[in-house]
Write an enzyme that holds these catalytic residues in place. Structure first.
Site, PDB file in Angstrom:
ATOM      1  CB  THR A  60       4.823  16.344   0.305  1.00  0.00           C
ATOM      2  OG1 THR A  60       3.210  15.753   0.905  1.00  0.00           O
ATOM      3  CG2 THR A  60       4.676  14.754   0.642  1.00  0.00           C
ATOM      4  CE  LYS A 107      -0.151   0.110   4.923  1.00  0.00           C
ATOM      5  NZ  LYS A 107      -1.048  -0.195   6.541  1.00  0.00           N
ATOM      6  CE  LYS A 126      -2.969   6.228  -0.867  1.00  0.00           C
ATOM      7  NZ  LYS A 126      -3.599   6.945   0.227  1.00  0.00           N
ATOM      8  CB  SER A 156      -2.638   2.097   8.696  1.00  0.00           C
ATOM      9  OG  SER A 156      -2.385   2.893   8.135  1.00  0.00           O
TER      10      SER A 156
END
Length: 608
Positions: free
Chosen positions: A467, A363, A405, A446
């Site tokens: 980011t 992932k 995603k 997670s």
């Protein structure tokens, strides 16, 4: 021994106070009272003392901790005194055929004052002179309802408590300028910052159990403007079960600030699918997979099969479930890789599960950009292995964990998840197994998520790396994500993609700022560094593209999405050829297929 000494001491003291009250009441009234014999007063004194001890025992006056005396204890004293005086009046009438009403009323008054006074003087002495530690942290309590008052009372009572309640904050205008437990009401939640400054507050305790998450976030944002540490009272269920006491405050968690309420489950529907059945979970040692196992076990399946590649992670969830459910549920740990087709088919054949939850996957977005072949082998071939095994051995429901995603993916990870969705959608067309996928956003806490990374960076002194200041993501908690997966299984009809209405997306930089404040630091101390987008990352995530949106809910906060299905023959040909491609060609093909542009791409290639 200490209890007996205390009992004797209080008994002797009360006897003296009772007799003193009786005879002090006689002397001011002596000129107007004709007493034919001293015997009446002697009998009255004996009766009053004996009755006092009887009623004191009945109302447990000698079993109360008087250093914590309050209205309840005063009421017990009044009852004991009143019944003792009334009994004495009856005895006076029986002995002398007359009741000294004024003398007994005066006795009652002096009696209450003396007995009650001694107890409450002891509380005042304790609170004023015997507090011990004077270095308690000045505390502002937000919420002056039942929970807030309970917190304040407990802090006042406990000599070991580190916090000292100084003031209340509450949005109820009826409570303005009042005092509760001698603690003043400062104002409403808009005055939190002012209260902290003026009262030199060290700690803030949020004591409103009924507070919705969006309200909690609003209040926390006000608290975060101060230098005080903010905590929240324990959950009511933990208080009721005795797991914690009321003054065991917990820190506010990022999960508390998501600003939306969790999805409620259709318990009956889930129980029908799970209770008494065999359930298999792939990726059972991972963050989502292990939580699915915990949630599933609450519905009492007959057997749960824990499939995972990592020996240690499967061992941990196996041991955890055995501690809780040993003897009630058959728990079978299976070490196996979903890429090993023969192993997966053997496991499915042996256990013949009723429901399969497929959580195993790679992932991590940037990592898969560097390793597209591994993403294909695990997310596509692995999913095909598990799904076809489920189809072969008659599994009733197959639920695949997907991701936001998978929508318009510019990266390999998202593209392989969309490809996996296509596989189960294709199988659903001709299978008796109900194949569905569940999409949700990022999961707080997670493995590989931003929260553990941010925490490590904060512990190291910073800076926290983000980011882009405008980057947003959808977030949910691990338990909520797992409950959604289980709920989707009970709603499955075959071929659906279930999507949770996750509310508004959250800016990553805001998440970072909240986590810094929750850790007890200022933004200036830790700092935030912007690093730019990593390979394969998107600025904004989507849960459904514009062609997939079905506006109606099939369940509160759950949508059904409908995505384009590639023909089974074409899908099979693509899967068969992927590993023969170069990594660059594999990357481009995956992105094209996932974005429904594959046919146009191949047509252009043919023209060239």
């Amino acid at each position: 021994m200490a209890y007996r000494t205390r009992l004797v001491t209080l008994g002797l003291l009360d006897s003296f106070l009772v007799l003193m009250a009786l005879y002090l009441s006689y002397y001011p009234l002596h000129p107007s009272i004709i007493i034919e014999t001293k015997l009446v007063m002697i009998i009255s004194g004996i009766t009053l003392v004996v009755c006092h001890h009887i009623f004191a025992s009945y109302y447990r006056l000698y079993n109360k901790a008087w250093e914590y005396a309050s209205v309840g204890e005063l009421l017990a004293i009044v009852k004991a005194v009143t019944f003792a005086v009334l009994t004495t009046a009856v005895i006076q009438y029986l002995v002398h055929f007359e009741i000294y009403v004024r003398a007994l009323l005066t006795t009652w008054m002096l009696y209450v004052l003396s007995i009650g006074g001694t107890r409450f003087v002891w509380r005042m002495v304790r609170d004023t002179y015997l507090k011990g530690d004077t270095s308690k942290k000045r505390t502002l309590i937000i919420g002056a309802g039942a929970a807030g008052v309970m917190v304040a009372r407990q802090l006042q009572k406990s000599a070991d408590a580190e916090l000292e309640p100084i003031a209340f904050i509450d949005d109820d205008p009826k409570k303005y300028k009042l005092q509760i437990l001698n603690i003043p009401m400062f104002g409403d939640s808009s005055q939190i910052q002012d209260a902290v400054t003026k009262l030199c507050i060290d700690n803030i305790v949020i004591a409103i159990p009924s507070l919705k998450q969006n309200e909690l976030k609003r209040i926390f944002d006000e608290c975060a403007k101060t230098t005080a540490k903010t905590q929240i009272m324990p959950m009511l269920e933990d208080l009721m079960t005795g797991k914690v006491s009321v003054n065991h405050f917990r820190d506010v968690q990022v999960e508390d600030l998501l600003g939306r309420e969790p999805v409620e489950l259709d318990i009956a529907g889930i129980s029908e699918r799970v209770s008494g059945k065999t359930v298999l979970v792939t990726g059972a040692g991972g963050s989502i997979g292990s939580e699915i196992c915990r949630q599933i076990c609450k519905f009492n399946p007959s057997k749960i099969v824990l499939v995972g590649h990592g020996e240690n992670s499967i061992y941990l969830i196996d041991m955890e479930l055995r501690r809780e459910y040993q003897g009630r549920i058959e728990i079978v740990p299976v070490i196996g890789d979903i890429q090993d087709r023969a192993r997966i088919f053997d496991v499915m054949d042996e256990h013949r599960p009723f429901v399969v939850y497929h959580a195993a996957a790679h992932k991590h977005v940037p990592l898969m950009e560097y390793n597209p072949r591994e993403a294909v082998k695990n997310n596509i071939y692995g999913t095909r292995n598990v799904a076809e095994a489920a189809d072969t051995f008659g599994v009733h429901t197959f639920v695949m964990i997907s991701s936001d995603k998978a929508v318009n993916p510019p990266n390999v990870m998202g593209a392989t998840k969309r490809f996996a969705e296509m596989i189960i959608q294709s199988l659903a067309q001709n299978s008796d197994t109900k194949f569905v996928a569940v999409r949700f956003g990022n999961v707080l806490g997670s493995r590989g998520s931003v929260i553990p990374l941010f925490k490590k960076q904060i512990q190291a002194g910073g800076p926290v790396t983000v980011t882009d200041p405008e980057m947003t993501r959808y977030f949910m908690t691990i338990p909520e994500a797992s409950r959604l997966v289980i709920q989707a299984g009970s709603l499955a009809r075959g071929g659906e993609i279930f999507v949770l209405d996750m509310g508004e997306p959250v800016k990553i930089v805001d998440l970072a700022k909240n986590l810094i404040k929750l850790s007890g630091y200022s933004i200036e101390e830790i700092g935030i560094k912007y690093t730019g987008l990593r390979p394969g990352e998107k600025m904004y995530e989507e849960l459904l593209n514009e062609n997939e949106v079905h506006p109606e809910h099939v369940f509160p906060k759950i949508h059904i999405g409908k995505a384009k299905v590639i023909r089974a023959e074409e899908l099979g040909r693509l899967i068969g050829s992927l590993l023969d491609m170069s990594e660059m060609e594999m990357h481009d093909t995956l992105i094209a297929v996932a974005n429904n542009k594959y046919e146009r791409r191949t047509a252009l290639a043919a023209v060239k």
